[in-house]
Write an enzyme that holds these catalytic residues in place. Structure first.
Site, PDB file in Angstrom:
ATOM      1  N   SER A 186     -13.000  26.260 -28.470  1.00  0.00           N
ATOM      2  CA  SER A 186     -13.137  24.971 -29.283  1.00  0.00           C
ATOM      3  C   SER A 186     -12.096  24.941 -30.301  1.00  0.00           C
ATOM      4  O   SER A 186     -11.622  26.113 -30.979  1.00  0.00           O
ATOM      5  CB  SER A 186     -14.424  25.082 -29.603  1.00  0.00           C
ATOM      6  OG  SER A 186     -14.479  24.258 -31.002  1.00  0.00           O
ATOM      7  N   THR A 240     -39.733  26.490 -10.686  1.00  0.00           N
ATOM      8  CA  THR A 240     -39.802  25.000 -10.027  1.00  0.00           C
ATOM      9  C   THR A 240     -40.233  24.258 -11.354  1.00  0.00           C
ATOM     10  O   THR A 240     -40.851  24.898 -12.260  1.00  0.00           O
ATOM     11  CB  THR A 240     -41.203  25.059  -9.404  1.00  0.00           C
ATOM     12  OG1 THR A 240     -42.294  25.622  -9.960  1.00  0.00           O
ATOM     13  CG2 THR A 240     -40.969  26.082  -8.183  1.00  0.00           C
ATOM     14  N   GLU A 260     -18.527  22.424 -16.256  1.00  0.00           N
ATOM     15  CA  GLU A 260     -18.626  20.996 -16.639  1.00  0.00           C
ATOM     16  C   GLU A 260     -18.030  19.929 -15.812  1.00  0.00           C
ATOM     17  O   GLU A 260     -18.557  18.994 -15.182  1.00  0.00           O
ATOM     18  CB  GLU A 260     -18.539  21.012 -17.859  1.00  0.00           C
ATOM     19  CG  GLU A 260     -19.494  21.657 -19.043  1.00  0.00           C
ATOM     20  CD  GLU A 260     -19.183  21.721 -20.196  1.00  0.00           C
ATOM     21  OE1 GLU A 260     -19.392  21.193 -21.192  1.00  0.00           O
ATOM     22  OE2 GLU A 260     -17.964  22.586 -20.352  1.00  0.00           O
ATOM     23  N   SER A 309       0.665  -1.164  -0.039  1.00  0.00           N
ATOM     24  CA  SER A 309       0.115  -0.032  -0.033  1.00  0.00           C
ATOM     25  C   SER A 309       0.919   1.279   0.060  1.00  0.00           C
ATOM     26  O   SER A 309       0.340   2.297  -0.023  1.00  0.00           O
ATOM     27  CB  SER A 309      -0.923  -0.220   1.044  1.00  0.00           C
ATOM     28  OG  SER A 309      -0.252  -0.103   2.322  1.00  0.00           O
ATOM     29  N   LYS A 366     -16.654  29.753 -30.158  1.00  0.00           N
ATOM     30  CA  LYS A 366     -17.128  29.140 -28.830  1.00  0.00           C
ATOM     31  C   LYS A 366     -16.138  29.493 -27.726  1.00  0.00           C
ATOM     32  O   LYS A 366     -15.105  29.568 -27.631  1.00  0.00           O
ATOM     33  CB  LYS A 366     -16.925  27.777 -29.072  1.00  0.00           C
ATOM     34  CG  LYS A 366     -17.889  26.855 -30.091  1.00  0.00           C
ATOM     35  CD  LYS A 366     -19.309  26.710 -29.548  1.00  0.00           C
ATOM     36  CE  LYS A 366     -19.374  26.167 -28.244  1.00  0.00           C
ATOM     37  NZ  LYS A 366     -19.606  24.775 -28.168  1.00  0.00           N
TER      38      LYS A 366
HETATM   39  N1  ARG Z   1      -1.387  -1.168   4.621  1.00  0.00           N
HETATM   40  C1  ARG Z   1      -2.587  -1.638   5.644  1.00  0.00           C
HETATM   41  C2  ARG Z   1      -3.732  -1.076   5.482  1.00  0.00           C
HETATM   42  O1  ARG Z   1      -3.934  -0.198   5.082  1.00  0.00           O
HETATM   43  C3  ARG Z   1      -2.114  -1.308   7.036  1.00  0.00           C
HETATM   44  C4  ARG Z   1      -2.365  -2.449   8.301  1.00  0.00           C
HETATM   45  C5  ARG Z   1      -1.938  -3.952   8.034  1.00  0.00           C
HETATM   46  N2  ARG Z   1      -2.286  -4.643   8.872  1.00  0.00           N
HETATM   47  C6  ARG Z   1      -2.241  -6.090   8.753  1.00  0.00           C
HETATM   48  N3  ARG Z   1      -2.435  -6.757   9.830  1.00  0.00           N
HETATM   49  N4  ARG Z   1      -1.439  -6.520   7.612  1.00  0.00           N
HETATM   50  O2  ARG Z   1      -4.843  -1.628   6.174  1.00  0.00           O
END
Ligand code: ARG
Length: 467
Positions: free
Chosen positions: A277, A155, A290, A22, A283
């Site tokens: 455009s 409305t 948007e 992560s 334009k």
């Molecule tokens: N990267 C993990 C998360 O975002 C952190 C916690 C990880 N915990 C574990 N027991 N592997 O949830």
């Protein structure tokens, strides 16, 4: 050194390892991870797990990591780090040696991520509150500048009744004041500290949870370790609050889009926030509006993802929860990016009060006021409604407004009509009869601006208290 693996006989598959990491996104949490680690280290010192020297070495190491991250963008390019928690451990070990590994005593990444996310959201809320007050300020300023300007209120997207432009803008002020209130509520509920919850059952060392909570500016520790490590309600609450901001902005954008079209001509697009455009030289396209309308979709999708990820999850921590991070970041970044831009757009846009007034004077928008004239003279409202309806029919045949009907024509519908009827048809009279709190009578609108200004002031004071 990895954070786990002692009991593994086989190496982990390299691709799987990369895929489950992560760190590419949770490195965004680094400053909160460092702050939480400082609080934990101090608690370890108080519990006699660290000596004073070890504490100092760890605190200095953590500070150095923060400084390096601030000064170099490649510092956090680390393919080996599994997550932000692992990254800090690795860096700390390379800075201060083996004592770094003492920092993880008695804690788990499950409580760390729960803590980091709360700190992240709290900081985002504090910034969003500032952005929202600035946005509200612009809306209120424009409401004040509009003075006596009028436009039709719709409305069913059909012209309904004339209102003050200020009254119209105050509708948006209400929406965004509620949004600010929702963020404040969310902040209150999330402001508890999971540190000391361990993996699921609580820390294995008697840590002073109150002290850790106080160190991080939380109101106190969370009450239950199972809940604290698995709870992501605060993420959902926050992103749902962002959804409503996105939704409100998209409604505003849609109206500005309509109003800026040639057909309405109420608003002139600011060129600094428009595009051209590549094909049609004439334009001017309202891209900011948007995209604002479009971006609400991703925030709503983020909220949806969060609910789907957490639905049916057994207690307590499950790795699925890692999937709550990216939708959270995406939603926060999207809304934070929008607010300053819509603010600048609104400051730069020009309102065409002349066109607005023209539209407000046409289309029989005084018909309800005309019916009220009869009601005030004792005519039952349903009959008054019917009779003015017939008066409108007559006008359509004659191609005129209600003021174009003669007294005789009016009296053929109801004998109570008198010459004072014509005065009640005037735009200013129509506005004035809506003389109730929250209505569009000018004195009520002035009061509403002043009330909203005070409510905004109260929000500013709260922001100040958190700063
Ligand atoms: N990267 C993990 C998360 O975002 C952190 C916690 C990880 N915990 C574990 N027991 N592997 O949830």
């Amino acid at each position: 050194m990895k954070m786990w693996g002692g009991c593994f006989r086989q190496p982990v598959d390299a691709e799987f390892q990369r895929w489950q990491s992560s760190f590419p996104f949770d490195r965004r949490l680094l400053s909160y991870e460092l702050a939480a680690s400082v609080a934990h280290a101090r608690a370890l010192r108080n519990a006699d797990i660290l000596s004073s020297e070890e504490l100092i070495a760890i605190l200095q190491g953590l500070e150095q990591i923060g400084a390096k991250a601030a000064s170099s963008s490649i510092f956090t390019e680390d393919e080996e780090a599994e997550d932000v928690h692992h990254f800090v451990q690795k860096q700390l070990a390379s800075l201060i040696g083996e004592v770094a590994y003492k920092l993880h005593s008695g804690r788990s990444r499950n409580e760390q991520i729960a803590t980091d996310l709360r700190l992240y959201i709290r900081a985002r809320i504090d910034q969003l509150q500032i952005d929202l007050t600035e946005w509200l300020e612009v809306l209120l300023e424009r409401a004040e500048q509009a003075e006596k300007a009028v436009l039709p209120a719709y409305t069913h997207l059909q012209r309904a009744e004339p209102v003050l432009v200020a009254h119209y803008l105050l509708a948006y002020v209400e929406m965004f004041l509620r949004d600010s209130g929702r963020l404040a509520d969310c902040r209150k509920r999330l402001n508890l500290c999971p540190l000391g919850s361990g993996a699921v059952a609580g820390a294995t060392i008697a840590l002073d949870r109150r002290a850790m909570a106080a160190d991080l500016g939380f109101c106190g520790p969370t009450a239950n370790s199972i809940d604290a490590t698995s709870d992501r309600d605060f993420v959902l609450e926050f992103v749902n609050a962002l959804c409503l901001i996105g939704l409100h902005l998209s409604r505003w954008a849609e109206e500005m889009l309509l109003f800026s079209s040639e057909e309405f001509g109420f608003v002139q697009l600011p060129e600094a926030f428009s595009t051209g455009s590549s094909a049609m030289p004439q334009k001017k396209n309202p891209d900011l509006l948007e995209l604002t309308r479009g971006k609400a979709a991703r925030v709503i999708a983020d909220a949806n993802t969060l609910m789907i990820v957490t639905k049916g999850l057994p207690l307590a921590y499950n790795k699925d929860l890692q999937e709550t991070q990216e939708p959270l970041f995406d939603a926060a970044i999207t809304i934070s990016g929008l607010l300053p831009l819509v603010n600048a757009w609104m400051k730069a846009a020009q309102f065409n009060y002349g066109r607005m007034r023209q539209a407000a004077e046409a289309g029989f928008m005084n018909a309800w006021a005309a019916a009220t004239y009869l009601v005030q003279r004792g005519v039952p409202s349903a009959l008054a409604h019917e009779q003015i309806g017939r008066a409108v029919q007559l006008c359509l045949d004659k191609n005129c407004g209600l003021e174009g009907l003669s007294l005789e024509e009016l009296r053929s519908l109801n004998p109570v009509f008198d010459t004072d009827f014509y005065a009640c048809l005037r735009l200013e009279s129509v506005l004035a009869i809506h003389d109730v709190a929250g209505g569009t009578a000018p004195s009520r609108v002035r009061q509403a601006i002043s009330d909203a200004t005070h409510r905004l002031e109260a929000i500013r004071e709260e922001i100040h208290a958190h700063a």
